[in-house]
Motif scaffolding. Structure first.
Motif, PDB file in Angstrom:
ATOM      1  N   ILE A 132       0.840  -1.193   0.000  1.00 48.15           N
ATOM      2  CA  ILE A 132       0.000   0.000   0.000  1.00 48.15           C
ATOM      3  C   ILE A 132       0.876   1.245   0.000  1.00 48.15           C
ATOM      4  N   GLU A 133       0.546   2.187  -0.880  1.00 48.23           N
ATOM      5  CA  GLU A 133       1.261   3.456  -0.907  1.00 48.23           C
ATOM      6  C   GLU A 133       0.352   4.654  -0.665  1.00 48.23           C
ATOM      7  N   ASP A 134      -0.923   4.553  -1.009  1.00 49.20           N
ATOM      8  CA  ASP A 134      -1.854   5.652  -0.752  1.00 49.20           C
ATOM      9  C   ASP A 134      -3.269   5.088  -0.649  1.00 49.20           C
ATOM     10  N   ALA A 135      -4.251   5.981  -0.485  1.00 53.46           N
ATOM     11  CA  ALA A 135      -5.638   5.566  -0.285  1.00 53.46           C
ATOM     12  C   ALA A 135      -6.204   4.859  -1.510  1.00 53.46           C
ATOM     13  N   LYS A 136      -5.800   5.296  -2.700  1.00 51.94           N
ATOM     14  CA  LYS A 136      -6.300   4.647  -3.921  1.00 51.94           C
ATOM     15  C   LYS A 136      -5.793   3.218  -4.018  1.00 51.94           C
ATOM     16  N   ALA A 217      -0.182   5.596 -13.597  1.00 53.80           N
ATOM     17  CA  ALA A 217       0.017   4.575 -14.632  1.00 53.80           C
ATOM     18  C   ALA A 217       0.046   3.170 -14.038  1.00 53.80           C
ATOM     19  N   GLU A 218       0.721   3.008 -12.898  1.00 54.78           N
ATOM     20  CA  GLU A 218       0.815   1.679 -12.276  1.00 54.78           C
ATOM     21  C   GLU A 218      -0.541   1.219 -11.764  1.00 54.78           C
ATOM     22  N   GLN A 219      -1.293   2.124 -11.158  1.00 54.95           N
ATOM     23  CA  GLN A 219      -2.627   1.771 -10.662  1.00 54.95           C
ATOM     24  C   GLN A 219      -3.587   1.491 -11.808  1.00 54.95           C
ATOM     25  N   PHE A 220      -3.447   2.220 -12.897  1.00 54.81           N
ATOM     26  CA  PHE A 220      -4.306   1.988 -14.060  1.00 54.81           C
ATOM     27  C   PHE A 220      -4.067   0.595 -14.634  1.00 54.81           C
ATOM     28  N   GLU A 221      -2.809   0.180 -14.714  1.00 52.40           N
ATOM     29  CA  GLU A 221      -2.499  -1.156 -15.208  1.00 52.40           C
ATOM     30  C   GLU A 221      -3.016  -2.226 -14.253  1.00 52.40           C
ATOM     31  N   GLU A 222      -2.935  -1.955 -12.958  1.00 55.28           N
ATOM     32  CA  GLU A 222      -3.478  -2.904 -11.981  1.00 55.28           C
ATOM     33  C   GLU A 222      -4.992  -3.026 -12.136  1.00 55.28           C
ATOM     34  N   SER A 223      -5.658  -1.907 -12.424  1.00 57.20           N
ATOM     35  CA  SER A 223      -7.105  -1.949 -12.648  1.00 57.20           C
ATOM     36  C   SER A 223      -7.445  -2.807 -13.859  1.00 57.20           C
ATOM     37  N   ARG A 224      -6.663  -2.684 -14.907  1.00 61.31           N
ATOM     38  CA  ARG A 224      -6.897  -3.502 -16.099  1.00 61.31           C
ATOM     39  C   ARG A 224      -6.722  -4.981 -15.781  1.00 61.31           C
TER      40      ARG A 224
END
Length: 324
Positions: A132-136, A217-224
């Motif tokens: 975990i790095e932030d709330a998102k 970008a990293e969170q977007f790829e994780e969402s995909r």
């Protein structure tokens, strides 16, 4: 109950640590990334309002909210998401509504009972310090854990259906056992449907986060990747629905076969009893000129004829295999 989770970057990079808040003073000292409210009281909601300036409505987790009110973003950038999470235990399977609010880089979650997905995330965060790095990240990891939890439950459904299949496809299934099997199949069908609803809701929530352009970008790829996992779960739930329908049809078919056997016995009995009934009807007529009525052998002859007329059809039916 009110729990806060903080990131301790001094000891462990991204380590998520949990503290239970018992007073407004405890909350004032905290610098959380995630605030989890389980069945919160009015007093606890007041602490949140004083500390963060966030007003939590009384009906925030109501199930009768309009669909358009489940995913939206305020003008100040505050994000609101309401998602369903699955609980599968020994009592019953159910979907529990959770309200998420992303406010000033802090995630607030409100729900009425503890959830397995939340426990799973807390366990992972302790084992993997940099998770975990932030709330998102918290919100995304919750949806990731939800997809994995649904996958585990689907595996359990498949195992149970395999055991049910072994019972259904054996040589002989009586009506009592068929009734138990139908009840077990119905339970698994209901659970499979709840999982499909759950992953559909998760897909909508993750898609909304991607459209809101709040992810890096990293969170977007994780969402995909989460969406790809959900697609695989969708195909598996469809497969399980097909298997459930097959087992349901097979079980109902065995019940119909058992009923047909009973009806066949009654049909054979009724057919076999027609000839003796005819004979008894003939000799029960009150005509004056009936030679057999005056004969000494008339009665035993009629009885013997009726017995023979019953035995002959049974012998014929048995040779044809209709009594099996």
């Amino acid at each position: 109950m009110l729990n806060v989770f903080t990131l301790d970057n001094g000891r462990l990079k991204g380590g998520l640590f949990q503290d239970e808040i018992e007073s407004a003073a405890d909350l004032a000292m905290a610098r959380p990334v995630w605030v989890d409210l389980e069945n919160p009281t009015s007093e606890e909601k007041g602490w949140i309002r004083e500390r963060f300036g966030l007003i939590i409505p009384e009906d925030i987790v109501d199930d009768d909210l309009e669909e358009s009110a489940r995913f939206y973003e305020e003008d100040n950038g505050e994000l609101h998401i309401r998602s369903d999470f699955l609980i599968e235990d020994d009592e019953s399977a159910r979907n529990v509504r959770v309200a998420f609010i992303l406010h000033q880089n802090v995630l607030f979650s409100v729900h009425n009972e503890d959830l397995p997905v939340f426990r799973l995330l807390r366990l992972r965060a302790r084992r993997i310090p940099a998770l975990i790095e932030d709330a998102k990240d918290v919100l995304l990891k919750l949806y990731d854990a939800d997809a994995e939890y649904s996958a585990d439950v689907l595996e359990g459904i498949y195992d149970k259906l395999e055991r049910i299949s072994a019972r259904v496809l054996k040589s002989d299934v009586n009506d009592a056992e068929a009734g138990e099997v139908l009840a077990a199949i119905a339970r698994e069908e209901d659970l499979n449907g709840r999982i499909r609803r759950n992953v559909m809701d998760t897909r909508r929530a993750v898609s909304f986060m991607m459209r809101s352009r709040m992810l890096n970008a990293e969170q977007f790829e994780e969402s995909r990747q989460i969406l790809r996992d959900i697609d695989s779960l969708d195909s598996h739930t469809a497969f399980l629905f097909d298997k459930i329908n097959f087992l349901m049809d097979a079980t109902v078919g065995f019940i119909n076969i058992n009923q047909n056997k009973i009806i066949k016995i009654f049909s054979v009995a009724s057919v076999a009893l027609l000839p003796p009934t005819l004979i008894a009807s003939i000799y029960g007529m009150n005509f004056k000129h009936m030679p057999e009525l005056d004969a000494e052998w008339g009665y035993p002859f009629a009885v013997a004829l009726m017995i023979a007329s019953v035995a002959a059809p049974f012998i014929y039916f048995r040779r044809k295999g209709w009594l099996r």
